[in-house]
Design an enzyme around this catalytic site. Structure first.
Site, PDB file in Angstrom:
ATOM      1  N   PHE A   1       0.783  -1.112  -0.177  1.00 27.61           N
ATOM      2  CA  PHE A   1       0.050  -0.016  -0.272  1.00 27.61           C
ATOM      3  C   PHE A   1       0.823   1.144  -0.069  1.00 27.61           C
ATOM      4  O   PHE A   1       0.382   2.418  -0.384  1.00 27.61           O
ATOM      5  CB  PHE A   1      -0.983  -0.010   1.341  1.00 27.61           C
ATOM      6  N   LYS A   2       2.012   1.058   0.335  1.00 29.97           N
ATOM      7  CA  LYS A   2       3.148   2.372   0.540  1.00 29.97           C
ATOM      8  C   LYS A   2       2.851   2.933  -1.049  1.00 29.97           C
ATOM      9  O   LYS A   2       3.626   3.947  -1.120  1.00 29.97           O
ATOM     10  CB  LYS A   2       4.453   2.053   1.139  1.00 29.97           C
TER      11      LYS A   2
END
Length: 461
Positions: A107-108
């Site tokens: 998700f980063k």
């Protein structure tokens, strides 16, 4: 939009000024002077890039070329489809928000791909260079390095806890051979890496002389970018703007779930933000008791990206909790440094926690494995161990009358050993990453020593 420091001793600045700065000069974190309210009806139905532009324009109103940057970032070329963050329905009222379709499968990427493009644009506009100093417990490092590799005028110095990431996570970072990427494995835990970043940022002369910036979630741009997918998930899970939704979020450094808090402040009908921790349950203890106690020893767990005791973004939340009283924040963080924690349980501030929507819970190794098995058997879906923590706690807190969205953090292939323990087999990996761990790796093991790190960075520049 103007930004102020949580410590109250830095002047208010515009977005482009804080973008390259990271921590404020007084050691605090930048937050908006006020959170904008948005009209949900004007945002519902928008494609991801348009939705992102509609939200980020409030926070980045002095950013030149913002529309071009946002559209270039949130594209099928980068994230595989125009959906960017697809919402998968597991059963009626239960959803998984897929956040792992970026270049490093975590998700980063959603925030860091944008941050890399923002950095490049501002640096070109100002004809400047930037040396990024970051800390990672797992996924931030590779996402930042993939976003910054080859960028003109940018060098990246990434700190990670030596031997405490998964083999896949280490290989994603250390196998990069780009000359502008520098990996340092610190003899310690993630909190030590994070403290080193803060120590070097606190040295104003060193920071100015070497043009030090940040990609960690202390950088407001990352928080703002993550706000978008809460809106995206809400619109996908509901039909009317009056409906409430719960979000379950595995949390280590408090940045992901803090973005949900910001979305709630902007008017998104989030009823509850369900925070999930692992065996390092400092945040769960706070939301249950009002006591915030940093642990001397961080436990090494099978959800390693959450092996954090001191959550940086928590300061932003406490700033609001104490009525934006910067003097109180300074005093609380002085006690955190001197005494290892503080207690708000008997003060009016803690009574406001319920008003902010937070509830919490924790998960341990066997529960993590059981959740991975249960989700696979029941829904035919593989989830990584951090997502499993969020699903486990989310289901414990679930209200059958309210949609529950569980946030995915990464693809399971990044944590093959834990998936093997849960299911007896490795998750399938993309063909282009088949030999990842066997590729040559380039990194330096260093001591937990701020002075030595400064020398290392200056020698590389």
């Amino acid at each position: 939009m103007r930004y102020v420091s949580t410590r109250g001793k830095a002047p208010a600045k515009s977005f482009c000024d804080i973008l390259l700065e990271g921590l404020a000069p007084d050691g605090g974190l930048y937050v908006p002077e006020a959170f904008p309210r948005v009209e949900l009806g004007a945002l519902r139905g928008l494609r991801y890039a348009d939705l992102a532009l509609g939200i980020l324009a409030h926070y980045m109103d002095d950013m030149p070329g913002l529309e071009r940057i946002v559209r270039a970032t949130y594209s099928a070329r980068v994230f595989g489809s125009e959906e960017i963050t697809p919402l998968k329905q597991l059963e009626r009222g239960l959803y998984l928000l897929e956040l792992s379709h970026g270049p490093t499968l975590a998700f980063k990427d959603i925030a860091l791909q944008l941050l890399g493009n923002l950095f490049e644009a501002v640096l070109q506009e100002k004809k400047q260079t930037l040396n990024i100093l970051g800390a990672t417990s797992g996924d931030t490092g590779s996402a930042a390095e993939y976003a910054m590799r080859g960028k003109k005028g940018i060098q990246v110095f990434m700190l990670s806890p030596h031997g405490r990431m998964s083999a896949f996570q280490r290989a994603q970072m250390f196998s990069l051979q780009d000359p502008n990427i520098h990996n340092f494995a610190v003899k310690g835990v993630f909190d030590d890496c994070q403290d080193l970043v803060k120590a070097l940022n606190a040295d104003a002369a060193f920071k100015a002389r070497n043009r030090i910036g940040s990609v960690n979630s202390i950088n407001w741009a990352r928080v703002a970018a993550q706000v978008v997918y809460y809106f995206k998930a809400y619109f996908a899970a509901t039909r009317a703007d009056s409906e409430a939704v719960d979000f379950a979020v595995p949390s280590g450094n408090f940045g992901n779930i803090y973005a949900g808090y910001v979305a709630r402040r902007m008017g998104l009908p989030i009823r509850r933000l369900i925070l999930a921790t692992n065996e390092n349950h400092v945040l769960d203890e706070f939301f249950r008791t009002g006591r915030y106690r940093v642990r001397r020893k961080v436990k090494e767990t099978s959800s390693p990206s959450m092996d954090i005791s001191k959550a940086s973004n928590f300061e932003r939340y406490v700033f609001d909790l104490v009525g934006r009283d910067a003097a109180r924040v300074r005093e609380l963080w002085r006690r955190l440094d001197d005494e290892g924690g503080f207690d708000l349980s008997r003060l009016p501030d803690y009574a406001r926690v319920r008003d902010t929507g937070f509830v919490s819970g924790r998960s341990h190794h066997e529960e993590r494995l059981a959740t991975i098995r249960a989700v696979h058997e029941r829904f035919g879906v593989l989830i990584d161990p951090h997502t499993a923590d969020g699903v486990k706690v989310g289901l414990e807190q679930r209200d059958p009358l309210v949609p529950l969205v569980c946030l995915e953090t990464a693809q399971p292939v990044k944590f093959a050993a834990t998936l093997r323990a849960a299911l007896g087999r490795d998750p399938q990996r993309p063909a282009e990453l088949a030999d990842l761990e066997s590729r040559p790796q380039r990194f330096d093991v260093i001591a937990n020593d701020a002075a030595a790190l400064k020398r290392r960075i200056e020698a590389a520049l």
